[in-house]
Design a protein around this motif. Structure first.
Motif, short mmCIF file in Angstrom:
data_model
loop_
_atom_site.label_atom_id
_atom_site.label_comp_id
_atom_site.label_asym_id
_atom_site.label_seq_id
_atom_site.Cartn_x
_atom_site.Cartn_y
_atom_site.Cartn_z
N ILE A 130 -9.78 -26.84 35.10
CA ILE A 130 -10.75 -25.78 35.35
C ILE A 130 -10.15 -24.42 35.00
N LEU A 131 -8.94 -24.16 35.47
CA LEU A 131 -8.31 -22.86 35.22
C LEU A 131 -8.06 -22.64 33.73
N PHE A 132 -7.62 -23.68 33.02
CA PHE A 132 -7.32 -23.55 31.59
C PHE A 132 -8.57 -23.20 30.78
N PHE A 133 -9.61 -24.02 30.91
CA PHE A 133 -10.80 -23.81 30.09
C PHE A 133 -11.65 -22.64 30.58
N PHE A 134 -11.66 -22.39 31.88
CA PHE A 134 -12.47 -21.28 32.37
C PHE A 134 -11.88 -19.93 32.01
N THR A 135 -10.57 -19.85 31.93
CA THR A 135 -9.96 -18.59 31.52
C THR A 135 -10.38 -18.25 30.10
N ILE A 136 -10.46 -19.27 29.23
CA ILE A 136 -10.95 -19.07 27.86
C ILE A 136 -12.43 -18.69 27.89
N TYR A 137 -13.19 -19.37 28.75
CA TYR A 137 -14.63 -19.10 28.88
C TYR A 137 -14.86 -17.66 29.36
N CYS A 138 -14.08 -17.24 30.34
CA CYS A 138 -14.19 -15.87 30.84
C CYS A 138 -13.89 -14.87 29.72
N ALA A 139 -12.93 -15.20 28.87
CA ALA A 139 -12.59 -14.31 27.75
C ALA A 139 -13.78 -14.11 26.83
N SER A 140 -14.61 -15.15 26.64
CA SER A 140 -15.78 -15.01 25.77
C SER A 140 -16.75 -13.98 26.35
N GLY A 141 -16.89 -13.96 27.68
CA GLY A 141 -17.75 -12.97 28.31
C GLY A 141 -17.22 -11.56 28.16
N VAL A 142 -15.91 -11.42 28.25
CA VAL A 142 -15.29 -10.10 28.07
C VAL A 142 -15.51 -9.60 26.64
N VAL A 143 -15.37 -10.49 25.66
CA VAL A 143 -15.60 -10.13 24.26
C VAL A 143 -17.04 -9.68 24.04
N ALA A 144 -18.01 -10.45 24.58
CA ALA A 144 -19.42 -10.11 24.42
C ALA A 144 -19.73 -8.75 25.05
N GLY A 145 -19.19 -8.51 26.25
CA GLY A 145 -19.40 -7.22 26.90
C GLY A 145 -18.79 -6.08 26.11
N ALA A 146 -17.61 -6.30 25.56
CA ALA A 146 -16.95 -5.26 24.76
C ALA A 146 -17.77 -4.92 23.52
N ARG A 147 -18.32 -5.95 22.86
CA ARG A 147 -19.14 -5.71 21.68
C ARG A 147 -20.37 -4.87 22.02
N LEU A 148 -20.96 -5.15 23.17
CA LEU A 148 -22.14 -4.41 23.59
C LEU A 148 -21.81 -2.95 23.83
N PHE A 149 -20.74 -2.68 24.57
CA PHE A 149 -20.38 -1.31 24.87
C PHE A 149 -19.94 -0.55 23.63
N GLN A 150 -19.30 -1.23 22.69
CA GLN A 150 -18.95 -0.59 21.42
C GLN A 150 -20.20 -0.19 20.65
N SER A 151 -21.24 -1.00 20.75
CA SER A 151 -22.48 -0.70 20.04
C SER A 151 -23.21 0.50 20.65
N LEU A 152 -23.07 0.66 21.95
CA LEU A 152 -23.81 1.72 22.64
C LEU A 152 -23.08 3.06 22.63
N PHE A 153 -21.77 3.01 22.74
CA PHE A 153 -21.00 4.24 22.85
C PHE A 153 -20.17 4.44 21.57
N GLU A 154 -20.62 5.34 20.75
CA GLU A 154 -19.95 5.56 19.46
C GLU A 154 -18.53 6.07 19.66
N GLY A 155 -17.63 5.52 18.87
CA GLY A 155 -16.25 5.97 18.89
C GLY A 155 -15.39 5.37 19.98
N ILE A 156 -15.96 4.54 20.84
CA ILE A 156 -15.18 3.94 21.93
C ILE A 156 -14.29 2.84 21.37
N SER A 157 -13.07 2.73 21.86
CA SER A 157 -12.15 1.70 21.37
C SER A 157 -12.53 0.34 21.94
N TYR A 158 -12.08 -0.72 21.26
CA TYR A 158 -12.37 -2.08 21.74
C TYR A 158 -11.76 -2.30 23.11
#
Length: 505
Positions: A130-158
């Motif tokens: 659970i810990l191994f695969f969920f940590t990877i799964y959680c990372a996917s959510g962090v990536v998706a959230g980062a992409r969204l905030f980059q799209s909304l706020f111009e010039g923001i770093s990843y």
């Protein structure tokens, strides 16, 4: 100030207030991890759906359909079939069996008590998986959230976008636990279905109708050589099986199974199945439509392709910002954050429960008080979140790829074990243990070595969940039959739970 920022701000304040309300309703560790098994049918259905459909629903799936056409919709077809079977076969039975298994709060604890508590190896290995695969799964959510905030706020770093995307989720999960996650899931599921129905409708209307849309897709097809409108074009029979096999993953997803365990009773799950499946079909249909209609839209407006920045997974974000008033666009794009937050929050909670219940309480502090366990659980939420952020630090990470790997891992390691544990009383502890190991090892090995070798040889690859799921099921069956029968008390408990389930239907 941009109206989208105001909309986002109001949404974030709302979920934090829900988390605060849940904090005052959390009295013990049972409440923090499973909400005291008190969820009604509507909240159960919406929470199961929202926790399942992460950022990949609004980014990964539309992006895949936009890039390859309707052949990618086999993912949605497989998921619908798998989810329906999971509700039908597993949900009610698991709710009853976990209560009979010493009121198990986590999947590892359920396995441990379901098979007679013969040893700690099963609890440890399942918690590690659970810990191994969920940590990877959680990372996917962090990536998706980062992409969204980059799209909304111009010039923001990843890097900054990552912490902004994950911060609110970590906060309300830390504060309110399972109740906060489930209540916010209900709000987030509503946002998601609103966005996934409205966006393709607006694309369709902007194109002028069915004839114009079809003409634009044919033009795009002629330019790229891809047959976007066919379920079978650009794929093979093996490819269809591999894509539809996403549905197998449902039987082993701890964050979805936890919703079944938390329902107030079996009857609530029957009602929740109808609500949840309706929501799911509409959302998946909307996601496929966003990707498919997007082919037509950008085929007719090539000058606006720069809006996606060369990343197909931005198709939903681009259409929302181009077609909607900024106030409405803010609501629509909040649906992506809702999808990310709903899944990330429940994954953090499952990881936290695995560490707290199965390691800390199970081995280090068996007599720990409830308040202590709640705070250890909160600290573990922070720890897992930080590790997930570190994994997501690569800005080239793909949401669908990360989700695909973790989804396959859970389906392969736990899917067959969960199904057989609620259907077959002859199943043994050794069968379950070795089945888990076989499923996880075959899944990882296939993804890391077999698929690259097949691809290098010019052959078709196979989604790793298929061989992993089969390996797990066969191992459970063979080892259980070769093993001596379970203890009489284990079989008696199974029969009692099974009888209770059938009486409650």
């Amino acid at each position: 100030m941009n109206p989208m920022y105001i909309t986002f701000g109001l949404y974030l304040i709302a979920v934090l207030l829900i988390g605060l309300a849940a904090y005052f309703s959390t009295r013990n560790f049972d409440d923090y991890i499973l909400g005291g098994r008190s969820l009604g049918p509507f909240v159960t259905a919406m929470s199961a759906g929202a926790s399942d459909m992460s950022g990949w629903l609004l980014m990964g799936l539309p992006g895949a359909v936009y890039a390859a056409g309707l052949s990618e919709s086999w993912i949605a077809i497989g998921l619908i079939i798998g989810a329906w079977l999971n509700w039908l076969i597993v949900a009610g039975r698991l709710r009853v069996h976990t209560e009979h298994a010493n009121n198990a709060l986590t999947l590892p604890d359920y396995f441990y008590h379901r098979f007679g508590a013969k040893g700690r190896a099963m609890k440890v290995i399942s918690a590690v998986i659970i810990l191994f695969f969920f940590t990877i799964y959680c990372a996917s959510g962090v990536v998706a959230g980062a992409r969204l905030f980059q799209s909304l706020f111009e010039g923001i770093s990843y890097e900054t976008a990552m912490w902004l995307g994950a911060g609110a989720t970590i906060a309300y999960t830390f504060i309110g636990g399972f109740l906060a996650v489930s209540w916010t899931d209900t709000v987030q599921a509503t946002l998601m279905i609103f966005a996934l129905i409205l966006t393709p409708v607006m694309v369709y209307l902007s194109l002028g109708g069915a004839a114009e849309m079809q003409a634009a897709i044919q033009t795009a097809s002629a330019e790229t050589g891809k047959h976007y409108g066919s379920l079978f074009a650009g794929t093979t029979f093996l490819g269809i099986i591999s894509t539809a096999a996403w549905g197998l993953g449902y039987f082993g997803q701890p964050h979805i199974l936890a919703r079944f365990m938390a329902a107030e009773n079996v009857k609530a799950l029957s009602d929740a199945r109808r609500i949840g499946m309706t929501w799911m079909i509409l959302c998946l249909g909307g996601a496929v439509a966003v990707g498919y209609f997007g082919i037509a839209y950008f085929g007719g407006h090539p000058e606006q392709l720069a809006e996606m920045g060369g990343n197909n997974e931005r198709i939903f974000i681009s259409l929302a910002t181009l077609l909607f008033n900024p106030w409405i666009a803010g609501i629509i794009l909040s649906a992506i954050l809702a999808a990310v937050m709903s899944t990330l929050s429940c994954q953090l909670l499952v990881c936290s429960s695995a560490i707290t219940e199965d390691f800390y309480k199970g081995f280090l502090r068996p007599q720990a008080e409830q308040k202590e366990l709640v705070w250890v659980g909160r600290i573990m939420v922070l720890a897992v979140a930080i590790i997930a952020v570190l994994i997501a630090a690569d800005p080239e990470s793909k949401v669908l790829g990360l989700v695909s790997y973790a989804w396959a891992g859970f389906g392969a390691a736990f899917g067959s074990v969960v199904i057989l544990s609620v259907l077959w009383k002859r199943m043994t502890a050794n069968g379950a243990l070795w089945g888990m190991i076989a499923g996880a090892v075959v899944c990882v090995s296939w993804a890391e070595w077999a698929n690259p070798a097949l691809k290098a040889a010019g052959w078709s690859t196979m989604y790793e969940i298929v061989p992993g799921f089969i390996a797990c099921g066969l191992t459970v069956f063979v080892v259980s039959l070769l093993d001596k029968k379970p203890e009489a008390s284990v079989i008696a408990t199974f029969e009692q739970a099974d009888a209770e389930y059938h009486a409650a239907k």
